[in-house]
Design a protein around this motif. Structure first.
Motif, PDB file in Angstrom:
ATOM      1  N   ILE A 134       0.860  -1.187   0.000  1.00 28.21           N
ATOM      2  CA  ILE A 134       0.000   0.000   0.000  1.00 28.21           C
ATOM      3  C   ILE A 134       0.891   1.230   0.000  1.00 28.21           C
ATOM      4  O   ILE A 134       1.825   1.316   0.798  1.00 28.21           O
ATOM      5  CB  ILE A 134      -0.908   0.043   1.250  1.00 28.21           C
ATOM      6  N   PHE A 135       0.599   2.169  -0.887  1.00 25.48           N
ATOM      7  CA  PHE A 135       1.297   3.459  -0.842  1.00 25.48           C
ATOM      8  C   PHE A 135       0.347   4.432  -0.174  1.00 25.48           C
ATOM      9  O   PHE A 135      -0.779   4.654  -0.639  1.00 25.48           O
ATOM     10  CB  PHE A 135       1.679   3.960  -2.234  1.00 25.48           C
ATOM     11  N   ILE A 136       0.766   5.001   0.950  1.00 27.89           N
ATOM     12  CA  ILE A 136      -0.080   5.875   1.759  1.00 27.89           C
ATOM     13  C   ILE A 136       0.418   7.310   1.633  1.00 27.89           C
ATOM     14  O   ILE A 136       1.610   7.582   1.803  1.00 27.89           O
ATOM     15  CB  ILE A 136      -0.065   5.425   3.238  1.00 27.89           C
ATOM     16  N   TYR A 137      -0.514   8.206   1.339  1.00 30.94           N
ATOM     17  CA  TYR A 137      -0.199   9.630   1.221  1.00 30.94           C
ATOM     18  C   TYR A 137      -0.270  10.263   2.608  1.00 30.94           C
ATOM     19  O   TYR A 137      -1.301  10.222   3.270  1.00 30.94           O
ATOM     20  CB  TYR A 137      -1.174  10.302   0.247  1.00 30.94           C
ATOM     21  N   ARG A 138       0.845  10.833   3.025  1.00 32.29           N
ATOM     22  CA  ARG A 138       0.985  11.383   4.374  1.00 32.29           C
ATOM     23  C   ARG A 138      -0.076  12.450   4.685  1.00 32.29           C
ATOM     24  O   ARG A 138      -0.523  12.572   5.818  1.00 32.29           O
ATOM     25  CB  ARG A 138       2.388  11.964   4.535  1.00 32.29           C
ATOM     26  N   ALA A 139      -0.521  13.204   3.683  1.00 27.94           N
ATOM     27  CA  ALA A 139      -1.528  14.255   3.913  1.00 27.94           C
ATOM     28  C   ALA A 139      -2.862  13.673   4.367  1.00 27.94           C
ATOM     29  O   ALA A 139      -3.655  14.389   4.987  1.00 27.94           O
ATOM     30  CB  ALA A 139      -1.715  15.073   2.630  1.00 27.94           C
ATOM     31  N   SER A 140      -3.095  12.394   4.106  1.00 27.63           N
ATOM     32  CA  SER A 140      -4.370  11.773   4.495  1.00 27.63           C
ATOM     33  C   SER A 140      -4.260  11.018   5.827  1.00 27.63           C
ATOM     34  O   SER A 140      -5.216  10.377   6.238  1.00 27.63           O
ATOM     35  CB  SER A 140      -4.835  10.809   3.405  1.00 27.63           C
TER      36      SER A 140
END
Length: 170
Positions: free
Chosen positions: A157-163
């Motif tokens: 999973i690639f997770i976007y830090r802003a979320s």
């Protein structure tokens, strides 16, 4: 270990090969361990480019779930091109709307080896995901997680830090 760009024996490379090696080495981090990806085609978040074709599920910050394929994508570009059906133009999803990208296992593929710290990510919407990550502490806008649940069909999973609301270790 990931692919290596170094030749095992001294060989005089052609001019195009030299130009390609210079271009690739220019992008290579100083620490080679960051360059090597545990799963073919995947980069570390320090290098957010994923090579090849990948079946994905994209979760947006608005709660939408979109399934399709991405090809040779930089996950930190302004838009992600998602092919949902062949023969149709890809949907261009603004990167700022993406919460996480779930990379599905290829048919017959095995789960990647869990490496890094065990973490639990809590998103801004309260949802959570648990897994293992080597690059979650970095300053990059996103990081990879290998799911802790091995029964899932998700490789990474690639997770976007802003979320992300919080990341807890352990």
């Amino acid at each position: 270990t990931g692919p290596t760009l170094r030749s095992p024996a001294p060989v005089a490379p052609s001019a195009p090969a030299m130009a390609a090696a210079v271009a690739i080495n220019h992008l290579r981090p100083a620490d080679d361990s960051l360059f090597e990806a545990p799963v073919a085609g995947f980069a570390s978040a320090a290098n957010s480019f994923v090579e090849g074709e990948h079946r994905v599920i994209i979760h947006t910050v608005e709660g939408q779930v979109k399934r399709g394929t991405i090809r040779d994508a930089d996950l930190l570009e302004d838009t992600i091109s998602l092919e949902q059906q062949s023969g149709f133009a890809p949907e261009r999803i603004p990167g700022k709307r993406v919460k996480a990208i779930f990379f599905m296992l290829a048919a017959g593929a095995r789960q990647p080896q869990a490496e890094g710290s065990k973490i639990r990510v809590t998103f801004n919407d309260g949802r959570q995901v648990a897994g293992f990550s080597q690059d979650f502490k970095g300053p990059t806008p996103g990081f990879f997680v290998i799911p802790a649940d091995t029964r899932t069909n998700t490789a990474r999973i690639f997770i976007y830090r802003a979320s992300v609301q919080a990341v807890a270790e352990g």
